[in-house]
Design an enzyme around this catalytic site. Structure first.
Site, PDB file in Angstrom:
ATOM      1  N   ARG A  28      -2.317  -1.225 -18.262  1.00 49.36           N
ATOM      2  CA  ARG A  28      -3.611  -0.546 -18.192  1.00 49.36           C
ATOM      3  C   ARG A  28      -3.527   0.448 -17.054  1.00 49.36           C
ATOM      4  O   ARG A  28      -3.208   0.095 -15.916  1.00 49.36           O
ATOM      5  CB  ARG A  28      -4.729  -1.548 -17.918  1.00 49.36           C
ATOM      6  CG  ARG A  28      -4.889  -2.567 -19.012  1.00 49.36           C
ATOM      7  CD  ARG A  28      -6.216  -3.250 -18.908  1.00 49.36           C
ATOM      8  NE  ARG A  28      -7.252  -2.398 -19.430  1.00 49.36           N
ATOM      9  CZ  ARG A  28      -7.671  -2.432 -20.705  1.00 49.36           C
ATOM     10  NH1 ARG A  28      -7.152  -3.270 -21.554  1.00 49.36           N
ATOM     11  NH2 ARG A  28      -8.616  -1.613 -21.104  1.00 49.36           N
ATOM     12  N   LYS A  72      -2.727   2.245 -24.380  1.00 50.49           N
ATOM     13  CA  LYS A  72      -3.102   2.254 -25.802  1.00 50.49           C
ATOM     14  C   LYS A  72      -1.822   2.391 -26.630  1.00 50.49           C
ATOM     15  O   LYS A  72      -0.962   1.534 -26.508  1.00 50.49           O
ATOM     16  CB  LYS A  72      -4.164   3.325 -26.040  1.00 50.49           C
ATOM     17  CG  LYS A  72      -5.443   3.001 -25.228  1.00 50.49           C
ATOM     18  CD  LYS A  72      -6.569   3.976 -25.417  1.00 50.49           C
ATOM     19  CE  LYS A  72      -7.740   3.620 -24.501  1.00 50.49           C
ATOM     20  NZ  LYS A  72      -8.796   4.667 -24.512  1.00 50.49           N
ATOM     21  N   TYR A  96       0.841  -1.210   0.000  1.00 51.19           N
ATOM     22  CA  TYR A  96       0.000   0.000   0.000  1.00 51.19           C
ATOM     23  C   TYR A  96       0.866   1.246   0.000  1.00 51.19           C
ATOM     24  O   TYR A  96       1.932   1.263   0.610  1.00 51.19           O
ATOM     25  CB  TYR A  96      -0.934   0.025   1.221  1.00 51.19           C
ATOM     26  CG  TYR A  96      -2.373  -0.110   0.798  1.00 51.19           C
ATOM     27  CD1 TYR A  96      -3.042   0.994   0.266  1.00 51.19           C
ATOM     28  CD2 TYR A  96      -3.052  -1.321   0.872  1.00 51.19           C
ATOM     29  CE1 TYR A  96      -4.351   0.892  -0.177  1.00 51.19           C
ATOM     30  CE2 TYR A  96      -4.363  -1.431   0.435  1.00 51.19           C
ATOM     31  CZ  TYR A  96      -5.018  -0.321  -0.085  1.00 51.19           C
ATOM     32  OH  TYR A  96      -6.304  -0.426  -0.523  1.00 51.19           O
ATOM     33  N   GLU A 127      -0.733   4.797   0.032  1.00 50.44           N
ATOM     34  CA  GLU A 127      -1.617   5.977   0.017  1.00 50.44           C
ATOM     35  C   GLU A 127      -0.828   7.245   0.251  1.00 50.44           C
ATOM     36  O   GLU A 127      -0.001   7.320   1.159  1.00 50.44           O
ATOM     37  CB  GLU A 127      -2.698   5.845   1.083  1.00 50.44           C
ATOM     38  CG  GLU A 127      -3.941   5.174   0.544  1.00 50.44           C
ATOM     39  CD  GLU A 127      -5.096   5.190   1.532  1.00 50.44           C
ATOM     40  OE1 GLU A 127      -5.060   5.956   2.497  1.00 50.44           O
ATOM     41  OE2 GLU A 127      -6.030   4.407   1.319  1.00 50.44           O
ATOM     42  N   THR A 159      -4.310   7.520 -21.198  1.00 48.82           N
ATOM     43  CA  THR A 159      -4.197   6.146 -20.714  1.00 48.82           C
ATOM     44  C   THR A 159      -2.769   5.707 -21.009  1.00 48.82           C
ATOM     45  O   THR A 159      -2.116   6.251 -21.903  1.00 48.82           O
ATOM     46  CB  THR A 159      -5.161   5.194 -21.445  1.00 48.82           C
ATOM     47  OG1 THR A 159      -4.953   5.330 -22.853  1.00 48.82           O
ATOM     48  CG2 THR A 159      -6.604   5.493 -21.131  1.00 48.82           C
ATOM     49  N   ASP A 196      -7.155  15.307 -23.741  1.00 48.27           N
ATOM     50  CA  ASP A 196      -7.159  13.885 -23.382  1.00 48.27           C
ATOM     51  C   ASP A 196      -6.529  13.118 -24.544  1.00 48.27           C
ATOM     52  O   ASP A 196      -7.170  12.926 -25.580  1.00 48.27           O
ATOM     53  CB  ASP A 196      -8.613  13.461 -23.132  1.00 48.27           C
ATOM     54  CG  ASP A 196      -8.774  11.970 -22.922  1.00 48.27           C
ATOM     55  OD1 ASP A 196      -7.762  11.241 -22.957  1.00 48.27           O
ATOM     56  OD2 ASP A 196      -9.926  11.527 -22.726  1.00 48.27           O
TER      57      ASP A 196
HETATM   58  C1  PLP Z   1      -9.828   4.965 -23.710  1.00 46.55           C
HETATM   59  C2  PLP Z   1     -10.150   6.390 -23.441  1.00 46.55           C
HETATM   60  C3  PLP Z   1     -10.444   6.837 -22.144  1.00 46.55           C
HETATM   61  C4  PLP Z   1     -10.734   5.910 -20.991  1.00 46.55           C
HETATM   62  O1  PLP Z   1      -9.818   5.067 -20.620  1.00 46.55           O
HETATM   63  P1  PLP Z   1     -10.182   3.789 -19.685  1.00 46.55           P
HETATM   64  O2  PLP Z   1      -8.836   3.381 -19.271  1.00 46.55           O
HETATM   65  O3  PLP Z   1     -10.913   2.849 -20.563  1.00 46.55           O
HETATM   66  O4  PLP Z   1     -11.008   4.306 -18.555  1.00 46.55           O
HETATM   67  C5  PLP Z   1     -10.598   8.190 -21.951  1.00 46.55           C
HETATM   68  N1  PLP Z   1     -10.493   9.060 -22.965  1.00 46.55           N
HETATM   69  C6  PLP Z   1     -10.255   8.670 -24.225  1.00 46.55           C
HETATM   70  C7  PLP Z   1     -10.152   9.696 -25.292  1.00 46.55           C
HETATM   71  C8  PLP Z   1     -10.087   7.325 -24.504  1.00 46.55           C
HETATM   72  O5  PLP Z   1      -9.859   6.943 -25.744  1.00 46.55           O
END
Ligand code: PLP
Length: 410
Positions: free
Chosen positions: A228, A222, A47, A49, A219, A193
């Site tokens: 993840r 990807k 942990y 935190e 993220t 994002d």
């Molecule tokens: C995949 C994605 C997310 C969310 O990611 P998770 O890990 O699935 O919660 C947020 N914003 C965009 C633009 C994404 O493509």
């Protein structure tokens, strides 16, 4: 593998499936052995935190060193002032970005789903559309691209607290400088994002929003090809607000095994081979788009500048759901996807979305993309032909035997 035979059996089938099929879901990738080893390492037992030097449990010297290393690597790679590496995933990273700069009830502007946005950008059933007042940006009907003058006009009317800009299915580069100007004109924060394109940004194959945005979320699993998880970059002046939003605002203890895997992935992404990877991902997507166009399909907006595309299937008289199902039976895994202003319902939309991050991690280049395009079109031309599907699936399985299952990191 494990003593648990029931789980082992399922796991073995998934290993085989991932080896045997063309994985073309643009949000997926293949982690390196190093990243996966980190995820299963002993940091999962601990942990942590809080933040380095400000923890709520003892025994933190290694957690602190690890988290600081991940932060330093993130800042160096993206040119950022501050990094928070604790978000469990992309959606909670976005939630933290909202919490850092606005209050419930504030007006927000983001891309609609059919225009390529994500559900956390103000979709009505998501927290972002319930806690805040969402205003949707849509692409233009003819060009299927963003019209920045219209967005500026809308921002002057709406006066949002936040412009929340990112994409999951918009294949064109975003003009982050222009978004900054629009945000400045109306006194809004700019959050970008880059969940999908983070790895391309590192590779220099997609523009970096860090010089323009107040906060950048992403993220790590990807195109960045890490575990993840999620990550947030911001200006120093927002560091405390972002950190407080992540913990204790949204989360408890960070997953330190995930932080370790992120540090490993960021180390891999700093190598020259990752730059080559990201550039090839885009070349492959553009090559695929060209072949598909030549074979009679229409790519939304006419092509792609990144790793993915949405394909309009109406010319082939097949809907997205039927196509995605037929392709899966043929060894090609993708997802059905709406096109902008889709005349068909969301469960049976007019398109599919295709991406090249996984195939490129397996070593595919332009020659292989030509084959992929012909397999896809062969199936779409005859989507009810079970024999053809089975034949294509075994052809693809044999073909894939010559390609590594994990990315080669050199
Ligand atoms: C995949 C994605 C997310 C969310 O990611 P998770 O890990 O699935 O919660 C947020 N914003 C965009 C633009 C994404 O493509």
């Amino acid at each position: 593998m494990w003593k648990d035979e029931e789980v082992s059996a399922i796991y073995g089938r998934e290993v085989a499936r991932q080896q045997r099929v063309l994985r073309m879901i643009p949000s997926e990738n293949i982690m390196s052995e190093g990243v996966r080893a980190a995820l299963g390492g002993v940091f999962c037992n601990k942990y942590a935190e809080g933040y380095p030097s400000k923890r709520y449990y003892q025994g933190q010297e290694n957690n602190d060193a690890l988290e600081r290393l991940a932060q330093a690597r993130a800042c160096a790679l993206f040119g950022a002032e501050h990094a928070n590496v604790q978000s469990y995933s992309g959606s909670p990273a976005n939630m933290a970005a909202y919490m850092a700069v606005c209050e419930p009830g504030d007006r927000i502007m983001g891309l609609g789903l059919n225009s390529g946005g994500h559900l956390t950008h103000g979709w009505k059933v998501n927290f972002s559309g319930k806690l805040y007042e969402p205003h949707r940006i849509e692409v233009e009907e003819g060009t299927e691209r963003l019209n920045y003058d219209k967005i500026a006009e809308m921002a002057r009317e709406v006066k949002p607290k936040v412009l929340f800009i990112g994409t999951t299915s918009y294949s064109r580069v975003l003009d982050f400088k222009r978004f900054r100007e629009i945000a400045d004109e109306v006194g809004a924060y700019l959050v970008t994002d880059i969940a999908h394109v983070a790895g391309l940004v590192v590779a220099g194959a997609y523009p970096n929003p860090v010089p323009y945005a107040d906060i950048v979320t992403m993220t790590s699993h990807k195109t960045l090809r890490g575990p993840r998880g999620g990550m947030i970059l911001c200006r120093e002046k927002l560091a405390q607000a972002v950190d407080r939003a992540v913990f204790p605002g949204i989360q408890g203890g960070p997953h330190m095994n995930q932080v370790m895997a992120l540090a490993v992935a960021l180390g891999e992404a700093a190598r020259p081979s990752f730059r080559a990877y990201g550039q090839q991902v885009v070349k492959n997507a553009q090559c695929l788009a060209d072949h598909l166009t030549r074979l009679g399909l229409r790519i939304v907006s006419g092509g792609t500048d990144c790793h993915m595309m949405v394909v309009d299937l109406r010319a082939k008289n097949v809907d997205g759901k039927t196509a995605a199902t037929a392709l899966e039976k043929s060894g090609i895994v993708c997802n059905f996807n709406a096109i902008p202003y889709d005349p068909n319902p969301p469960r049976r939309p007019s398109g599919i979305r295709l991406g090249t991050p996984c195939l490129t991690s397996r070593g595919f280049k332009e020659d292989e993309m030509a084959k992929v395009a012909s397999w896809i079109v062969r199936i779409l031309d005859d989507p009810e032909n079970a024999e053809l599907q089975a034949k294509t699936a075994s052809e693809i399985e044999a073909f894939l035997k010559n390609y590594p299952v994990s990315p080669v990191i050199d």
